[in-house]
Design an enzyme around this catalytic site. Sequence first.
Site, PDB file in Angstrom:
ATOM      1  N   HIS A   7      10.587 -19.177 -35.320  1.00 13.58           N
ATOM      2  CA  HIS A   7      11.047 -18.798 -33.713  1.00 13.58           C
ATOM      3  C   HIS A   7      10.942 -20.270 -32.879  1.00 13.58           C
ATOM      4  O   HIS A   7      10.009 -20.933 -33.253  1.00 13.58           O
ATOM      5  CB  HIS A   7      10.111 -17.947 -33.206  1.00 13.58           C
ATOM      6  CG  HIS A   7      10.237 -17.952 -31.688  1.00 13.58           C
ATOM      7  ND1 HIS A   7       9.266 -18.187 -30.914  1.00 13.58           N
ATOM      8  CD2 HIS A   7      11.243 -17.336 -30.942  1.00 13.58           C
ATOM      9  CE1 HIS A   7       9.766 -17.977 -29.332  1.00 13.58           C
ATOM     10  NE2 HIS A   7      10.791 -17.576 -29.588  1.00 13.58           N
TER      11      HIS A   7
ATOM     12  N   ASP B 162      -4.154 -19.962 -38.010  1.00 14.17           N
ATOM     13  CA  ASP B 162      -4.045 -21.065 -36.783  1.00 14.17           C
ATOM     14  C   ASP B 162      -5.015 -22.095 -36.844  1.00 14.17           C
ATOM     15  O   ASP B 162      -6.135 -21.694 -37.333  1.00 14.17           O
ATOM     16  CB  ASP B 162      -3.991 -20.078 -35.520  1.00 14.17           C
ATOM     17  CG  ASP B 162      -3.423 -20.808 -34.433  1.00 14.17           C
ATOM     18  OD1 ASP B 162      -3.403 -22.003 -34.061  1.00 14.17           O
ATOM     19  OD2 ASP B 162      -2.510 -20.121 -33.777  1.00 14.17           O
TER      20      ASP B 162
ATOM     21  N   VAL C 180       0.178 -11.834 -29.595  1.00 23.20           N
ATOM     22  CA  VAL C 180       1.311 -11.123 -29.186  1.00 23.20           C
ATOM     23  C   VAL C 180       2.308 -10.916 -30.282  1.00 23.20           C
ATOM     24  O   VAL C 180       2.679  -9.782 -30.480  1.00 23.20           O
ATOM     25  CB  VAL C 180       1.861 -12.113 -28.031  1.00 23.20           C
ATOM     26  CG1 VAL C 180       3.388 -11.374 -27.669  1.00 23.20           C
ATOM     27  CG2 VAL C 180       1.137 -12.287 -26.944  1.00 23.20           C
TER      28      VAL C 180
END
Length: 220
Positions: free
Chosen positions: A168, A94, A75
């Site tokens: 974030h 990741d 995303v």
Amino acid sequence: MTSAGGPPPAGGSTDGAGYADRYAAEGPELVAARSRAARLRGAPPVEPAVGATLAVLASGLEARAVVAIGSGGGVAGLWLLRGMRPDGVLTALDGDPEQLRAARAAFAEAGVPPSRTRLIYGTPAEVLPRLSPGAYDLVSCAGPPGEFAGQLPALLGLLRTGGTLVCHGLLAGGRIADRTARDPQTVAWRELARAVREDESLLSAVLPVGAGVLVATRRA
């Protein structure tokens, strides 16, 4: 695709944050990627308003080389690619193979050429030393801060002068402002935010967008 006047995305609200998410219209490719990512374990994908912020930052930097830590099912990557130069390359890393597979599917469904993405399995501690220092315009971090906060010098080392670091999630649950909150994740966020603020080579701010965005630009 949603619009500024349309219904909020799943989990949206009628307040300012909900409006910000509705304003950040997501096309079918992002809607599909978000739906897929929401079913995965781990941190949820970035909110639409955060994604739009990433796209604006990437566009302002005319970003050609970007690193995304915590693929979030692709995303954040799709939003970053929207703002990057047409010849830009996104490096997404990741430690969860399911997240990387979801990101790969999201990029393929969106028609992103394979040459524009590089997906790497591994933790920041494992992967960052293999990346070229000073070669990136923007580094975006999402997920538990314990996975990347300890790598702050390496993260900043990736940035060119004028490059931007984005983290974030620091305002999630309002715990960072609660002095009684001493859980490891909150402590990690506090230490990261303090280190960024006190670094004289950085110009930084906290944006109350989504779950909170810490933005820092590397000065000349």
